[in-house]
Write an enzyme that holds these catalytic residues in place. Sequence first.
Site, PDB file in Angstrom:
ATOM      1  N   ALA A  68       0.828  -1.195   0.217  1.00 55.51           N
ATOM      2  CA  ALA A  68       0.009  -0.020  -0.054  1.00 55.51           C
ATOM      3  C   ALA A  68       0.973   1.153  -0.074  1.00 55.51           C
ATOM      4  O   ALA A  68       2.046   1.138   0.195  1.00 55.51           O
ATOM      5  CB  ALA A  68      -0.945   0.067   1.077  1.00 55.51           C
ATOM      6  N   MET A  69       0.112   2.448  -0.453  1.00 53.00           N
ATOM      7  CA  MET A  69       1.071   3.666  -0.458  1.00 53.00           C
ATOM      8  C   MET A  69       0.271   4.745   0.318  1.00 53.00           C
ATOM      9  O   MET A  69      -0.731   5.021   0.069  1.00 53.00           O
ATOM     10  CB  MET A  69       1.097   3.720  -1.776  1.00 53.00           C
ATOM     11  CG  MET A  69       2.254   5.241  -2.167  1.00 53.00           C
ATOM     12  SD  MET A  69       3.610   4.957  -1.757  1.00 53.00           S
ATOM     13  CE  MET A  69       4.066   6.764  -1.208  1.00 53.00           C
ATOM     14  N   GLU A  70       1.166   5.455   0.917  1.00 52.80           N
ATOM     15  CA  GLU A  70       0.562   6.610   1.816  1.00 52.80           C
ATOM     16  C   GLU A  70       0.390   8.076   1.044  1.00 52.80           C
ATOM     17  O   GLU A  70       0.398   8.864   1.757  1.00 52.80           O
ATOM     18  CB  GLU A  70       1.526   6.836   3.012  1.00 52.80           C
ATOM     19  CG  GLU A  70       3.044   7.188   2.517  1.00 52.80           C
ATOM     20  CD  GLU A  70       4.209   6.226   2.398  1.00 52.80           C
ATOM     21  OE1 GLU A  70       3.881   5.056   2.038  1.00 52.80           O
ATOM     22  OE2 GLU A  70       5.273   6.831   2.383  1.00 52.80           O
ATOM     23  N   ASN A  71       0.315   7.899  -0.149  1.00 56.00           N
ATOM     24  CA  ASN A  71       0.013   9.220  -0.706  1.00 56.00           C
ATOM     25  C   ASN A  71      -0.934  10.089   0.249  1.00 56.00           C
ATOM     26  O   ASN A  71      -1.810   9.723   0.484  1.00 56.00           O
ATOM     27  CB  ASN A  71      -0.804   9.184  -2.111  1.00 56.00           C
ATOM     28  CG  ASN A  71      -0.245   8.144  -2.949  1.00 56.00           C
ATOM     29  OD1 ASN A  71       0.916   7.828  -3.204  1.00 56.00           O
ATOM     30  ND2 ASN A  71      -1.080   6.922  -3.052  1.00 56.00           N
ATOM     31  N   HIS A 104       1.739   7.154   8.236  1.00 51.37           N
ATOM     32  CA  HIS A 104       2.695   7.834   7.592  1.00 51.37           C
ATOM     33  C   HIS A 104       2.346   9.189   7.482  1.00 51.37           C
ATOM     34  O   HIS A 104       3.178  10.046   7.207  1.00 51.37           O
ATOM     35  CB  HIS A 104       2.522   7.284   6.237  1.00 51.37           C
ATOM     36  CG  HIS A 104       3.576   6.120   6.078  1.00 51.37           C
ATOM     37  ND1 HIS A 104       4.994   6.124   6.484  1.00 51.37           N
ATOM     38  CD2 HIS A 104       3.810   5.283   5.506  1.00 51.37           C
ATOM     39  CE1 HIS A 104       5.698   5.201   6.253  1.00 51.37           C
ATOM     40  NE2 HIS A 104       5.084   4.335   5.561  1.00 51.37           N
ATOM     41  N   HIS A 119      -0.727   1.464   9.287  1.00 54.04           N
ATOM     42  CA  HIS A 119       0.589   1.802   8.765  1.00 54.04           C
ATOM     43  C   HIS A 119       0.775   3.159   7.917  1.00 54.04           C
ATOM     44  O   HIS A 119       1.234   4.071   8.111  1.00 54.04           O
ATOM     45  CB  HIS A 119       1.366   0.731   8.212  1.00 54.04           C
ATOM     46  CG  HIS A 119       2.779   0.833   7.459  1.00 54.04           C
ATOM     47  ND1 HIS A 119       3.862   0.639   8.237  1.00 54.04           N
ATOM     48  CD2 HIS A 119       3.014   1.776   6.377  1.00 54.04           C
ATOM     49  CE1 HIS A 119       4.940   1.188   7.475  1.00 54.04           C
ATOM     50  NE2 HIS A 119       4.442   1.675   6.386  1.00 54.04           N
ATOM     51  N   GLU A 120      -0.448   2.977   6.945  1.00 52.42           N
ATOM     52  CA  GLU A 120      -0.420   3.951   5.778  1.00 52.42           C
ATOM     53  C   GLU A 120      -0.908   5.383   6.493  1.00 52.42           C
ATOM     54  O   GLU A 120      -0.475   6.603   6.288  1.00 52.42           O
ATOM     55  CB  GLU A 120      -0.913   3.625   4.744  1.00 52.42           C
ATOM     56  CG  GLU A 120      -0.723   2.446   3.899  1.00 52.42           C
ATOM     57  CD  GLU A 120       0.776   2.259   3.618  1.00 52.42           C
ATOM     58  OE1 GLU A 120       1.515   3.546   3.455  1.00 52.42           O
ATOM     59  OE2 GLU A 120       1.237   1.061   3.599  1.00 52.42           O
ATOM     60  N   GLU A 151      10.055   4.603   7.212  1.00 51.10           N
ATOM     61  CA  GLU A 151       9.640   3.142   7.198  1.00 51.10           C
ATOM     62  C   GLU A 151       9.609   2.591   8.468  1.00 51.10           C
ATOM     63  O   GLU A 151       8.812   2.054   9.128  1.00 51.10           O
ATOM     64  CB  GLU A 151      10.078   2.245   6.144  1.00 51.10           C
ATOM     65  CG  GLU A 151       9.591   2.953   4.796  1.00 51.10           C
ATOM     66  CD  GLU A 151       8.177   2.959   4.635  1.00 51.10           C
ATOM     67  OE1 GLU A 151       7.362   2.727   5.271  1.00 51.10           O
ATOM     68  OE2 GLU A 151       7.506   3.765   3.711  1.00 51.10           O
TER      69      GLU A 151
HETATM   70  N1  PHE Z   1       5.888   3.367   1.114  1.00 48.80           N
HETATM   71  C1  PHE Z   1       4.872   2.141   1.272  1.00 48.80           C
HETATM   72  C2  PHE Z   1       5.081   1.700   2.736  1.00 48.80           C
HETATM   73  O1  PHE Z   1       3.821   2.315   3.142  1.00 48.80           O
HETATM   74  C3  PHE Z   1       5.645   1.160   0.432  1.00 48.80           C
HETATM   75  C4  PHE Z   1       5.866   1.354  -1.198  1.00 48.80           C
HETATM   76  C5  PHE Z   1       7.141   1.644  -1.693  1.00 48.80           C
HETATM   77  C6  PHE Z   1       4.821   1.307  -2.012  1.00 48.80           C
HETATM   78  C7  PHE Z   1       7.127   2.050  -2.879  1.00 48.80           C
HETATM   79  C8  PHE Z   1       5.016   1.397  -3.302  1.00 48.80           C
HETATM   80  C9  PHE Z   1       6.115   1.821  -3.902  1.00 48.80           C
HETATM   81  O2  PHE Z   1       5.520   1.107   3.088  1.00 48.80           O
HETATM   82 ZN    ZN Z   2       5.455   2.515   5.209  1.00 51.06          ZN
END
Ligand code: PHE
Ligand code: ZN
Length: 886
Positions: free
Chosen positions: A276-279, A315, A311-312, A334
């Site tokens: 997943a991604m924390e945009n 962030h 987690h996200e 992270e």
């Molecule tokens: N940053 C994301 C995380 O929460 C992981 C991630 C890294 C997702 C690179 C996509 C690309 O850990």
């Molecule tokens: Zn992360």
Amino acid sequence: MTEMIPASQSAPQSAPVATGVRLADYRPPAFLVDEVHLDFRLAPASTRVTARLALRRNGGGDAPLVLSGRGLKPVGFAIDGMPLAEDRYTVTDEDLTVRDVPNSFTFESEVEIDPDGNRALEGLYTSGGRFYTQCEAEGFRRITWFPDRPDVLARYTVRIEAEKAYPRLLSNGNLIEQGELAGERHYAVWQDPFPKPCYLFALVAGNLDLLEDSFVTASGREVALRLFVDPGQAPRVAYAMDSLKRAMRWDEANYGREYDLDLFMIVAVRDFNMGAMENKGLNIFNSSLLIADPETATDLDYERIESVVAHEYFHNWTGNRITCRDWFQLCVKEGLTVFRDQSFSADMRGEAVQRIKDVRALRARQFPEDAGPLAHPARPDHYQKIDNFYTATVYEKGAEIVRLLRTLIGPEDYRSGMDLYFQRFDGQAVTVEDFVSCFADVTGSDLSGVLSWYLQAGTPEVSVTPRYDAAAKTLSLDLRQSVPPTRGMGDKVPLPVPLRLGLLDAEGRQQSFLAPGADEPESEAVVTLRGATDTITLTGVAEAPVLSTLRGFSAPVSLTVTEPGENRFIRLAHDPDLFNRWEAGQSLARDLMLARVKGEPDRTGERRFVDALGRAMADQSSEPAFKALLLALPSEQDLALAAPPADPAAIHEARDNLRQLAAEVLRGQLEALHDGLVALGSFSPDAESAGRRALRNAALDILMAAGTPSDIARAKAHADGASDMTTALGGLSALMQAGGAAYDSAVAAFYTRWRDEPLVIDKWFALQARSPAPDVLDRVKALTEHPAFDAKTPNRFRALVSTFAQMNPARFHDPSGAGYRFLADQILAVDQFNPQVAARQLEPLGGWRRYKPELAALMKAELARILASPGLSANVAELAAKALAE
Ligand code: PHE
Ligand code: ZN
């Protein structure tokens, strides 16, 4: 930057040559971006992106403007509204250089990109007919020309225009405008008030359903919460929504962090390279980590959804409000955020069980990495492809370092240090040193030792030799540590190692003692080893003790205690620290199985161990979830790591033998457990119910080592009667151990029942890849031809290929090398379109040094074949070369 030739190829003789990116070369950006205006005209095969950047020179000079870009089809450039003359700029595959620019100006570019053709899933791509972005780490440069680095923070305004066939148009921040356009088109404009690095940019467009809720923050602000999913899926994100609200409340209570925008969105996507991604304000999740319902999701899915949603969300402060100065500092967001999500999960699900699971994962993934050719510090100092550094070391060891810091300074000072961190660095891009400095400042102590934990690779080896003086009633602990050399790093400094410890007497009762510096006797204390060697003396120790040290795994080290083997039985039965109780059982089981691997079985010891396990199972005071962990013997991977050079076939057999003995001796008890734990009433995903299901599956798993006709009937009834996915898979996996017609027909029926549920079909592929059957590789190969197999969808590819390579060691390490060949072929095929996913599959081959020479040679040969293949991505080339380097 051009595709790199691995250092080891270009200069085999000399010391490692600088290729790629080095921390030592960090320079602040030559230009800063204050405002970004993006305009997207979306179309699957050809999207137009216009970017207007307000740029400003950062500290003098007359350097040209250099922007990153990849695979962009240029349409036009302008500065302050004037089209750029051709002699002012140069474009390569990687960047755009503009000469003679003023100190402050607007740069405009228009490009065309092809989201449909983008199967690297980085930048803007399509999945299921919708648009999604993924920009971390360096994906934004596939969308537009930009200083694509995390220390350039800008305010974004984003206009999205598309056909109405894409009803939802989403980006970060707040929706400030939307409207209709001619030709069945519409648009939306989003603005994010918080300056952010471009890796946190996100855009999603398409037909999505919505689950909506709201949250009132501690200071009384109402935040709208919106989870977007494929049409028809909205009811299945209720658990994710609930987890989100609990995470938001937890962060307020435990870190004083409130959410900052009026809207928080999460979108699920089927095709995604990571979890997943924390945009900012618009998280994007692999659908496997968001969607769950009782019928289709396992307890592990629920557990992961809860922790990844948290987690996200976490962030937003540790990552977004305070971000990384450069990608070497990745673990500042992270490692810290993993520690925060682990603490949250422990509060939700129970501390001991959570800790055991976290440590088990650390040992399974990070310890081998740290002991192999891909070892790197949690804060690396060079890389070729940053994508390759989203590792267990950065994440999991990074989390261990924060935990250890908290143990060293205590929870109050940890909290004060975090408060200072948020206050001092809000809105900035920081380093690991910045992070550690906050704790040094609030405690007034020298925390350079903590910094060393970030800078040194390798798992420290710690040994403890206790000496009891009956006359003086003292216990002296002779402590010793060494950090094994890792490539490019020979001499290492000793690290601060906090050891949480307690003492038991011969009956397993706690003994109190006086630790150095303590005023009163206590039953537990933290002592810290700081030098290479040290002696610590505990006083007031009434009788010869059984030492229980490294409680809760208080430091990520490999520990040896000089003690009678006997002591482990006492800890297994009585240690009030449940982590150490579990650890004692694991350690006993590991030694017994390794003795079998060596051909020296200790039958008396085995019987004693199994009896002790039986008594632990009968203990009414411990929870089912904990018992399930006790029953799960160390994995084949654990054993391979414990006694190199490993022989996976012998390990498999030794493990089976111990399971068979347990099945024989504990049969009555296991059957009673299995019968007694049948779930009554409706499904609940809570930890206590999940623990009961886990224990029931674990009991069945042991019984299947015997695999009598009645066990098979039991497994069949278990599978047929299942009303939840954890139980259904437990039954199927039990039947798989026996193999034969019962298994084949159950597998076929499972497919027919779930063929329209992609997340369940992923589980179906993964299950089969773990089969112990001798012909499993042929079956796995046949499954790559199955109509439902699709290597372009990472979840599906990993379900089959990574599960086989990582979770089925006995078959992957087939003496013929066929398993290795299969993996290498798959890596090469996927590398053609998705280098990140391909590179992540190298790990099982990278560990060749730990296997017996015949196998190691075959593994190396496949790595060499990969490395010699034409058209290899830089991602795969970097890891394959490192894995091979002597
Ligand atoms: N940053 C994301 C995380 O929460 C992981 C991630 C890294 C997702 C690179 C996509 C690309 O850990
Ligand atoms: Zn992360």
